[in-house]
Design a protein around this motif. Structure first.
Motif: not given
Length: 643
Positions: A422-424, A465-466, A475-477
């Motif tokens: 979650s922090g990332t 976003w999630q 990309f983030v996932a």
């Protein structure tokens, strides 16, 4: 000594992140060893300095072709996986050769890096010059005795690990001749080099190898030698320099050395860029040095290494003796001089919770930090945190990079694996919404108005976003799930997406998020989002575009290749001054004109991929002030301006 008569071929192997890197460590080892005439006469030295991007099979074939008697590897977190592979291949194809491994990754870890049964592999456990020289003296004997070599580990005939006593640290660094001055690099063509003016660090930060390796004492190379080394670098056209001192600016002489670098650039045109690790507790001197280097065109941004603002974490990593005011003072001085800076943080450090991490980020946003760079916590060998990993409940996962050996921290006693993830995610939204200016003015308006704090704003955006299905979220996932985020260039990839390739998709995602929030009923919040949509910088030299979504409160008046002009509603004409977009005293603005700079930007990449441009984008996002458009009060429908 009883030595063999034939020439002994010695190959130094340095596998670097950057191509065409000066093999400085190898130069030190050779320059020190050849002070002994017997070694100088008996050995034929060569440098094997290559980039990590090269094909491993080709590297192995080339190393075998060297047909060397000794291979000396420099081993670090970024190349240790490749070193293992090459060592295995060489042991098979060159079984009669000797191998010595040195560097931060292998020190005190001989059991991990010396293969079972490998009698001719040695690990150096500290400063390398004296042990390497003693090792060569033994290799030159007809019957080498590794027990006579100080500060190394090796396997005895029974396969057991033997470790010899370390020699004392060098107090007089000039006992090592300069490899620049002795001509060892004269025949090479280099674009990057490390420059070392001292060794040691007075601090003992738990995550860092510097202080742990040197027991606090800082020893210096003689100043005239350093001046000559800098001149060599400039004369030989080396474009990029990383100063490896742990605290540039700790010594008063660093100011004059900085001026000397600038003078050399003026005379020879090189170097063109410089990276430093700024001194702790010396904000005035660091600000002076930064101004010198910025004025000389050598740096465009100054890192500010906070790591965390949480008191418990600072205590656990032994950074309580570094005053927070040092960093806040430096940030203020750089802001006043218009110099870009970026604050460096680490996630997750021991003592840091998800809540305190978010609160710390919000606190820094309120301080008007230019950008925030959050590094994943890597568990490095030979650090205090490595020794305390069980006490702190540190859990790691190996990053999926066969070349490196990066152990990414994924949990601590204070943070579960889920919270670490979650922090990332949270940081990636800070990168997109704050650093890249995706929702910079909106977040400031909400926080200052007491509507929604920075931490709650970024958290809400993270959740949105999630839940979303688009290229940015994917990309983030993927970066988070595969631990690819350990690669610093991922920051550049995110910037490439938000500020170029997925710019309009980002606009749509941002507007969709905003419309889902309760504060969307606030007309000033809608106007603040409009300001973000029209003022977000461009990371490449390209034509300015209208936003990918309609504005909610403002109106686009004119778009040119370099500028965009909007008209503001009467009820929101004070907002630009309130947010700091216009200077205090500017008065109400009926319109704004944003002029985007073109100088210093790379043209839009036509054939290069996002991965190939990630390094460029990473650097550009950290020098954000040079990317930001100039905002002026606009008058008339045609967009004429009056400041």
């Amino acid at each position: 000594m009883n030595t063999a008569t034939r020439t002994t071929k010695v190959t130094f192997v340095e596998l670097s992140v950057y191509e065409n890197t000066v093999p400085l460590v190898s130069g030190y080892l050779q320059a020190y060893a050849v002070q002994d005439p017997a070694v100088a006469e008996a050995c034929d030295f060569s440098f094997f300095a290559r980039g990590l991007s090269e094909d491993p099979d080709t590297l192995l074939a080339d190393l075998v072709a060297c047909d060397s008697d000794v291979y000396a590897f420099s081993c670090y977190i970024w190349n240790a996986g490749l070193v293992r592979r090459l060592l295995a291949g060489l042991l098979e194809q060159r079984p009669d050769a000797w191998f010595i491994l040195g560097g931060a990754q292998v020190i005190n870890h001989g059991e991990q890096y010396i293969p079972a049964g490998a009698r001719r592999v040695v690990v150096c456990n500290g400063e390398g010059e004296q042990p390497f020289y003693e090792f060569l003296r033994q290799v030159l004997r007809t019957e080498p005795d590794l027990a006579e070599v100080s500060g190394v580990s090796y396997r005895d005939p029974d396969g057991e690990l033997v470790t010899s006593e370390k020699p004392p640290r060098m107090k007089t660094l000039d006992d090592v001749p300069s490899p620049f001055a002795t001509g060892l690099f004269d025949d090479g063509e280099y674009t990057f080099t490390v420059l070392e003016t001292n060794r040691g660090c007075p601090f003992h930060c738990g995550f860092c190898f510097w202080g742990a390796a040197t027991n606090s004492k800082v020893n210096k190379f003689e100043e005239e030698r350093v001046l000559d080394d800098i001149r060599w670098i400039a004369e030989h056209g080396v474009s990029s320099v990383f100063i490896a001192d742990a605290n540039w600016g700790l010594s008063p002489r660093d100011v004059e050395l900085s001026r000397h670098i600038v003078r050399c650039k003026e005379e020879f045109g090189f170097p063109t860029s410089l990276v430093i690790a700024a001194a702790k507790n010396r904000p005035e001197r660091v600000a002076e040095i930064t101004e010198i280097l910025v004025g000389g065109g050598l740096v465009t941004s100054q890192p500010i290494s906070l790591q965390t603002v949480n008191d418990e974490a600072l205590g656990l990593i032994d950074r309580k003796n570094i005053r927070e005011s040092t960093y806040t003072d430096l940030q203020s001085k750089l802001n006043a001089k218009g110099i870009s800076s970026f604050i460096e943080l680490i996630w997750p450090l021991p003592g840091e919770t998800l809540e305190t991490f978010k609160q710390g980020v919000a606190r820094l946003c309120r301080m008007e930090a230019d950008t925030l760079t959050v590094y994943p916590q890597l568990l490095l060998h030979n650090t205090a945190l490595y020794d305390q990993r069980e006490i702190f409940g540190i859990e790691t996962e190996r990053a999926p990079d066969p070349v490196a050996e990066a152990d990414v921290v994924v949990a601590t006693k204070w943070v579960s694996r889920e919270e670490c993830t979650s922090g990332t995610w949270f940081y990636y939204l800070v990168q997109s919404l704050y650093n890249a200016r995706g929702a910079y003015w909106l977040a400031r308006h909400l926080d200052r108005s007491g509507i929604q704090s920075y931490e709650d704003f970024f958290s809400a955006a993270t959740e949105h976003w999630q839940r979303s299905e688009n290229g940015l979220s994917r990309f983030v996932a993927e970066s988070v799930s595969t631990d690819d985020h350990y690669d610093l260039l991922n920051i550049g990839k995110a910037a490439h997406l938000v500020l170029h390739s997925h710019r309009q998709e980002f606009d749509r995602l941002l507007l969709d998020f905003a419309r889902s929030q309760e504060w969307w009923s606030d007309p000033l919040a809608r106007l603040a989002l409009d300001l973000d949509l029209v003022s977000r910088p461009y990371i490449y030299r390209e034509a300015v575009q209208a936003p990918g979504v309609p504005l909610s409160e403002a109106r686009v008046v004119e778009v040119t290749d370099t500028s965009l002009t909007i008209a503001l509603p009467e009820t929101g004409q004070d907002l630009p001054v309130q947010l700091g977009l216009l200077p205090a005293g500017s008065g109400p603005a009926a319109g704004l004109r944003f002029e985007h700079p073109a100088y210093g930007k790379m043209p839009v990449p036509r054939r290069r991929t996002m991965e190939q441009n990630a390094g460029y984008c990473h650097v550009m996002i950290q020098r954000l002030r040079t990317l930001l458009p100039v905002c002026q009060v606009a008058t008339g429908e045609g967009g004429g301006s009056a400041t």
